[in-house]
Design a protein around this motif. Structure first.
Motif, mmCIF file in Angstrom:
data_model
loop_
_atom_site.group_PDB
_atom_site.id
_atom_site.type_symbol
_atom_site.label_atom_id
_atom_site.label_comp_id
_atom_site.label_asym_id
_atom_site.label_seq_id
_atom_site.Cartn_x
_atom_site.Cartn_y
_atom_site.Cartn_z
ATOM 1 N N ARG A 136 0.505 -1.180 -0.420
ATOM 2 C CA ARG A 136 0.194 0.150 0.192
ATOM 3 C C ARG A 136 0.629 1.501 0.285
ATOM 4 N NH1 ARG A 136 -2.529 1.703 4.782
ATOM 5 N NH2 ARG A 136 -3.092 2.896 3.240
ATOM 6 N N PRO A 137 0.341 2.268 -0.717
ATOM 7 C CA PRO A 137 1.360 3.797 -0.674
ATOM 8 C C PRO A 137 0.534 4.232 0.817
ATOM 9 C CG PRO A 137 -0.311 3.549 -2.648
ATOM 10 C CD PRO A 137 -0.779 2.052 -1.035
ATOM 11 N N LEU A 138 1.832 5.020 1.041
ATOM 12 C CA LEU A 138 1.086 6.039 2.669
ATOM 13 C C LEU A 138 1.678 7.267 1.978
ATOM 14 C CD1 LEU A 138 3.206 4.166 4.858
ATOM 15 C CD2 LEU A 138 0.580 4.052 4.403
ATOM 16 N N PHE A 139 1.323 7.942 2.462
ATOM 17 C CA PHE A 139 1.806 10.101 2.461
ATOM 18 C C PHE A 139 1.069 10.078 0.895
ATOM 19 C CE2 PHE A 139 4.085 8.198 6.279
ATOM 20 C CZ PHE A 139 4.195 9.555 6.479
ATOM 21 N N ALA A 140 0.094 9.263 0.328
ATOM 22 C CA ALA A 140 -0.690 9.849 -1.067
ATOM 23 C C ALA A 140 1.140 9.241 -2.345
ATOM 24 C CB ALA A 140 -1.102 11.295 -0.930
ATOM 25 N N GLN A 280 2.175 18.878 -3.043
ATOM 26 C CA GLN A 280 0.853 17.313 -3.194
ATOM 27 C C GLN A 280 -0.381 17.197 -3.939
ATOM 28 O OE1 GLN A 280 0.939 20.756 -2.141
ATOM 29 N NE2 GLN A 280 0.810 20.931 0.286
ATOM 30 N N HIS A 281 0.430 17.942 -5.364
ATOM 31 C CA HIS A 281 -0.158 17.405 -6.610
ATOM 32 C C HIS A 281 0.379 15.981 -6.794
ATOM 33 C CE1 HIS A 281 -3.156 18.281 -10.415
ATOM 34 N NE2 HIS A 281 -1.874 17.601 -10.799
ATOM 35 N N LEU A 282 1.967 16.556 -6.971
ATOM 36 C CA LEU A 282 2.398 14.831 -7.509
ATOM 37 C C LEU A 282 2.273 13.775 -6.708
ATOM 38 C CD1 LEU A 282 6.037 16.469 -8.211
ATOM 39 C CD2 LEU A 282 4.402 16.501 -9.361
ATOM 40 N N ALA A 283 2.086 13.893 -5.154
ATOM 41 C CA ALA A 283 0.982 12.837 -4.561
ATOM 42 C C ALA A 283 0.204 11.990 -5.599
ATOM 43 C CB ALA A 283 1.054 13.033 -3.227
ATOM 44 N N ARG B 16 8.711 16.380 3.160
ATOM 45 C CA ARG B 16 9.301 15.863 1.795
ATOM 46 C C ARG B 16 9.605 14.352 2.730
ATOM 47 N NH1 ARG B 16 10.232 16.269 -2.637
ATOM 48 N NH2 ARG B 16 10.004 19.118 -3.180
ATOM 49 N N ILE B 17 8.996 12.984 2.545
ATOM 50 C CA ILE B 17 9.638 11.810 3.621
ATOM 51 C C ILE B 17 9.951 11.379 3.266
ATOM 52 C CG2 ILE B 17 7.624 9.927 4.620
ATOM 53 C CD1 ILE B 17 5.815 12.751 4.682
ATOM 54 N N LYS B 18 11.168 10.832 4.216
ATOM 55 C CA LYS B 18 12.200 10.198 4.450
ATOM 56 C C LYS B 18 11.875 8.646 5.217
ATOM 57 C CE LYS B 18 15.534 13.565 4.262
ATOM 58 N NZ LYS B 18 16.012 14.283 5.479
ATOM 59 N N VAL B 19 12.536 7.173 4.870
ATOM 60 C CA VAL B 19 12.138 6.614 5.716
ATOM 61 C C VAL B 19 13.444 5.922 6.218
ATOM 62 C CG1 VAL B 19 11.840 3.448 4.830
ATOM 63 C CG2 VAL B 19 10.463 5.314 3.452
ATOM 64 N N ASN B 20 13.562 5.655 7.357
ATOM 65 C CA ASN B 20 14.281 5.349 8.547
ATOM 66 C C ASN B 20 15.345 4.626 7.983
ATOM 67 O OD1 ASN B 20 13.161 2.129 8.941
ATOM 68 N ND2 ASN B 20 12.038 3.524 10.822
ATOM 69 N N TYR B 111 -22.571 12.514 23.980
ATOM 70 C CA TYR B 111 -22.740 13.357 22.137
ATOM 71 C C TYR B 111 -23.923 13.211 21.715
ATOM 72 C CZ TYR B 111 -21.087 8.831 21.450
ATOM 73 O OH TYR B 111 -21.182 7.009 21.978
ATOM 74 N N ASP B 112 -24.026 13.827 21.207
ATOM 75 C CA ASP B 112 -25.179 13.814 20.169
ATOM 76 C C ASP B 112 -24.055 13.369 18.509
ATOM 77 O OD1 ASP B 112 -26.836 14.273 21.751
ATOM 78 O OD2 ASP B 112 -25.676 16.167 22.219
ATOM 79 N N LEU B 113 -23.157 13.894 17.873
ATOM 80 C CA LEU B 113 -22.568 13.678 17.322
ATOM 81 C C LEU B 113 -21.220 13.330 17.018
ATOM 82 C CD1 LEU B 113 -23.264 14.212 13.858
ATOM 83 C CD2 LEU B 113 -23.121 16.783 14.356
ATOM 84 N N ILE B 114 -20.631 13.157 16.496
ATOM 85 C CA ILE B 114 -18.790 12.480 15.978
ATOM 86 C C ILE B 114 -18.536 13.087 15.041
ATOM 87 C CG2 ILE B 114 -16.782 11.031 16.726
ATOM 88 C CD1 ILE B 114 -18.778 9.427 18.213
ATOM 89 N N LEU B 115 -17.944 13.705 15.028
ATOM 90 C CA LEU B 115 -17.274 14.012 13.755
ATOM 91 C C LEU B 115 -15.454 13.424 12.921
ATOM 92 C CD1 LEU B 115 -18.511 17.475 13.411
ATOM 93 C CD2 LEU B 115 -18.829 16.431 11.491
ATOM 94 N N THR B 116 -15.305 13.705 12.181
ATOM 95 C CA THR B 116 -14.333 12.780 11.925
ATOM 96 C C THR B 116 -13.721 13.200 10.538
ATOM 97 O OG1 THR B 116 -14.552 10.734 11.135
ATOM 98 C CG2 THR B 116 -14.720 10.645 13.672
ATOM 99 N N GLY B 117 -12.293 13.590 10.038
ATOM 100 C CA GLY B 117 -12.084 13.596 8.694
ATOM 101 C C GLY B 117 -12.442 11.864 8.065
ATOM 102 N N LYS B 118 -12.446 12.414 6.633
ATOM 103 C CA LYS B 118 -12.496 11.389 6.094
ATOM 104 C C LYS B 118 -11.612 9.787 6.359
ATOM 105 C CE LYS B 118 -11.141 11.808 1.441
ATOM 106 N NZ LYS B 118 -10.536 11.691 0.259
ATOM 107 N N GLN B 119 -10.154 11.182 6.046
ATOM 108 C CA GLN B 119 -8.820 10.331 6.163
ATOM 109 C C GLN B 119 -7.860 11.115 6.823
ATOM 110 O OE1 GLN B 119 -8.487 9.658 2.122
ATOM 111 N NE2 GLN B 119 -6.246 8.712 1.732
ATOM 112 N N ALA B 120 -7.147 10.426 7.613
ATOM 113 C CA ALA B 120 -5.905 10.980 7.597
ATOM 114 C C ALA B 120 -4.592 11.418 6.377
ATOM 115 C CB ALA B 120 -5.289 10.591 8.765
ATOM 116 N N VAL B 121 -4.157 11.851 7.091
ATOM 117 C CA VAL B 121 -3.430 11.783 4.917
ATOM 118 C C VAL B 121 -1.809 11.338 5.783
ATOM 119 C CG1 VAL B 121 -4.613 13.997 4.192
ATOM 120 C CG2 VAL B 121 -1.870 14.955 5.253
ATOM 121 N N ASP B 122 -1.335 10.689 6.816
ATOM 122 C CA ASP B 122 -0.047 9.990 6.680
ATOM 123 C C ASP B 122 -0.504 8.644 6.137
ATOM 124 O OD1 ASP B 122 -1.974 9.312 8.834
ATOM 125 O OD2 ASP B 122 -0.578 9.919 10.734
#
Ligand SMILES: Cc1cc2nc3c(=O)[nH]c(=O)nc-3n(C[C@H](O)[C@H](O)[C@H](O)COP(=O)(O)OP(=O)(O)OC[C@H]3O[C@@H](n4cnc5c(N)ncnc54)[C@H](O)[C@@H]3O)c2cc1C
Ligand SMILES: Nc1ncnc2c1ncn2[C@@H]1O[C@H](COP(=O)(O)O)[C@@H](O)[C@H]1O
Lengths: 332, 264
Positions: A136-140, A280-283, B16-20, B111-122
């Motif tokens: 799976r891809p992460l971080f888009a 963000q677009h490239l992702a 920019r994400i790097k992997v360990n 609570y009467d309502l729970i709001l979330t995001g549709k996705q966490a962008v991590d």
């Protein structure tokens, strides 16, 4: 516990989604490795006719859940039908498509079965221990990872559409098992009141094979017409996308945004017009098979990922290119 | 109307994400963390509903110490209270386990309502809203671009984006879980007085013991989904620049797409 593989064959308004066949293709390969059989699950109302369309792709059995309550997709109704069946048969692997319905449905199914779910996978394999490995891809898409579900069953994953091929069709027929669905209207708390069209008939970006996208460089909503004309020249399977700047400037609707906070797409061809190529677009589009960039700024980062680039005014290039595409298409 | 907003802190989308080197995760040093963009829509929607109906908005955030900053941002936007689920044992939880922890904290909340995001962008799972709703036995609507609450505060009508330019209009009784999509609203910025006030607000800390969860029921150990072999995708190479007059470049592009790429 079996070593069988199940896929959910998704239909909408009596038409099977392409990803259903992509799932059958990979499902067959996985079942060969696990030594189990492949089955498909079809849910809806009056869907008998669809079963023969699923024949010939390796499924030995098709479970049909036909009920008025399943006529419209709902996470409550579909979860109940699927979970009851899974509990009765215990497949080792349960796969679906990462479509609008799939992405809504599978979290509830996985939670009710108390198992893991790999969302939006781009690759599926069986490892030496016989376990499903989902890529799976992460971080888009900035990172890739392998996920496994060592203990809980079934191992669940949803497959991103358009990544795997639709297999060649054979001639074998599947056995049909009709399943009685034990569902009452009152089992659904959420009810669909209406389906609204927000735009003309169009295919979803995640399923498009060609995407013509416009950015801030398009300068207005009216100008997007030239992108629609280009998409139309490519014919069926082509769609128009947009950068976030274009969406935020109201040049294009929200559901056409490509990128980290929009859609992640992987068409055969992505044509970026007046898009700079932000991280963000490239992702959202970097896994497209071919990328074309048309931008008047030679330093625009989009050129770093483009297979073909034209440094010029898009308003000159796009109409001419549309004519060229039409010419070539007319030759066929 | 009492509203819970589930909020996660994630790397800024600019990162920019790097992997360990071990491939067990990403390099967190140097990353700027922010509120998950979709959760901003959830917070904004909660505040709008509160403006109309009164009540309270409570942020529930599962995350390490650094997440306090995103919680302060949410408080500065105007939310009333915050619960921070923070325990080293929680680290590495998959979606189902995260939802279990969040649901655990909500057991004693009104609570009467729970709001979330549709996705966490991590990790881009797009699962927590559904798992949470299932664990709390609630209906949910995901990818929501429009929300109305009935005047008696008993039901909601949500517009859910599906595919191909279609939306479903879905009615649910409250309480329900609603997962926000971009387009739902325009999130406000925190005001200066808001920021000052947020600094003084108390953030309630909850660990696994307080939820009655064993350390091996949560975090990586308690999770059904295991991850390994983090890696970067193959780099794309810059290709050909096509040069010439517009008529030439347009024709050349079409030709290349037909002959090389076999796309026309
Ligand atoms: C939290 C967050 C999430 C985000 N998510 C996304 C996302 O999902 N998707 C996304 O796209 N962005 C996203 N962004 C925004 C992103 O950072 C950029 O601002 C955006 O992608 C820029 O869009 P653009 O390329 O259309 O505009 P610009 O960067 O303004 O680029 C316009 C380009 O058009 C070119 N141009 C102008 N006129 C012409 C012409 N006549 N002919 C040819 N070229 C021309 C210019 O040279 C320029 O390169 C996000 C930002 C944040 C903070
Ligand atoms: N650790 C967390 N703390 C609070 N809320 C979360 C957390 N993880 C996910 N969520 C909520 O669930 C939504 C979907 O996240 P995910 O399923 O991880 O993509 C997010 O937008 C948040 O609203």
């Amino acid at each position: 516990m079996s070593n069988n593989v199940w896929i959910i064959a998704e239909q909408k308004e009596g038409k099977l989604k392409k990803v259903s066949f992509e799932l059958l293709g990979i499902g067959k390969k996985l079942a060969e490795k696990t030594g189990g059989s492949l089955s498909a699950l079809l849910l809806g109302q009056q869907i008998d006719k669809l079963t023969e369309k699923l024949d010939g792709y390796g499924a030995s059995k098709i479970f049909v859940c036909d009920s008025e309550i399943l006529a419209n997709y709902s996470n409550e109704g579909y979860t109940k039908a699927i979970v009851d069946l899974v509990k009765a048969h215990n497949p080792a692997i349960l796969l679906g498509g990462a479509t609008a319905s799939g992405r809504d449905l599978f979290p509830r199914v996985a939670a009710r079965l108390e198992t893991g779910l790999a969302s939006d996978c781009v690759g599926l394999e069986i490892n030496n221990e016989g376990l499903l490995v989902a890529e799976r891809p992460l971080f888009a898409g900035k990172v890739l990872v392998d996920t496994l579900i060592p203990e809980a069953r079934p191992q669940m994953a949803c497959l991103r559409p358009n990544v795997l091929p639709v297999p060649e069709r054979g001639s074998e027929k599947a056995e049909i098992e009709k399943v009685a669905v034990e569902l009452q209207p009152q089992d659904l708390k959420a009810t669909i009141k209406e389906m609204v069209k927000t735009a003309g008939e169009k295919i979803d970006l995640t399923e498009a094979s060609v995407i013509v996208s416009g950015g801030r460089g398009m300068a207005s909503k009216e100008n997007f017409k030239i992108l629609e004309e280009l998409a139309a020249a490519f014919g069926e399977g082509a769609a128009v996308g947009a950068s976030r700047s274009a969406v935020d400037s109201d040049f294009a609707p929200h559901d056409t945004q490509v990128g980290q906070t929009g859609k992640v797409v992987n068409p055969n061809l992505y044509i970026a017009c007046g898009i700079s190529g932000s991280i963000q677009h490239l992702a959202g589009m970097r896994t497209s098979k071919y990328i074309v960039a048309i931008n008047k700024d030679p330093e625009a980062p989009i050129f770093q990922v483009a297979d073909y680039g034209i440094v010029d005014d898009l308003f000159k290039i796009v109409p001419l290119f549309t004519e060229e595409v039409k010419k070539l298409k007319a030759q066929d | 109307m009492d509203i819970i907003v589930c909020m996660k802190q994630v790397p800024d989308t600019e990162s920019r994400i790097k992997v360990n080197p071990e491939g067990t995760g990403i390099v967190t040093e140097g990353i700027k963390y922010v509120m998950n963009p979709y959760d901003e829509y959830a917070v904004e929607e909660a505040l709008k509903i509160k403006e109309k109906f009164g009540g309270t908005v409570t942020i529930v955030c599962l995350g390490p110490d650094r997440a306090t900053e995103a919680i302060r941002t949410a408080l500065a936007m105007g939310t009333d209270e915050a619960v921070h689920l923070n325990d080293p044992a929680f680290e590495g939880s998959d979606s189902f386990t995260s939802a279990k922890i969040l649901a655990g904290a909500m057991k004693d909340m009104k609570y009467d309502l729970i709001l979330t995001g549709k996705q966490a962008v991590d990790f881009d799972c797009s699962q927590v809203f559904g798992c949470l709703a299932e664990l709390l036995d609630l209906p949910y609507v995901s990818v929501v671009v429009g929300l109305e609450i009935s005047s008696d505060g008993k039901t909601t009508t949500a517009r859910r984006e599906t595919e191909g330019g279609m939306e479903e209009v879905i009615e649910t009784p409250l309480p329900a879980v609603i997962a926000a999509q971009k387009g739902l609203n325009e999130p406000r910025y925190a005001s200066l007085p808001g920021i000052m006030k947020a600094k003084k607000k108390e953030i309630k800390k909850i660990d696994s013991a307080a939820l009655g969860l064993n350390a091996d029921e949560v975090g990586e150990k308690g999770s059904k989904l295991k991850t390994k072999n983090f890696r970067l995708p193959p780099e794309r190479q810059a290709g050909k620049k096509i040069e010439g007059e517009p008529a030439e470049t347009a024709a050349e592009l079409a030709k290349l797409l037909r002959e090389e790429a076999k796309l026309i």
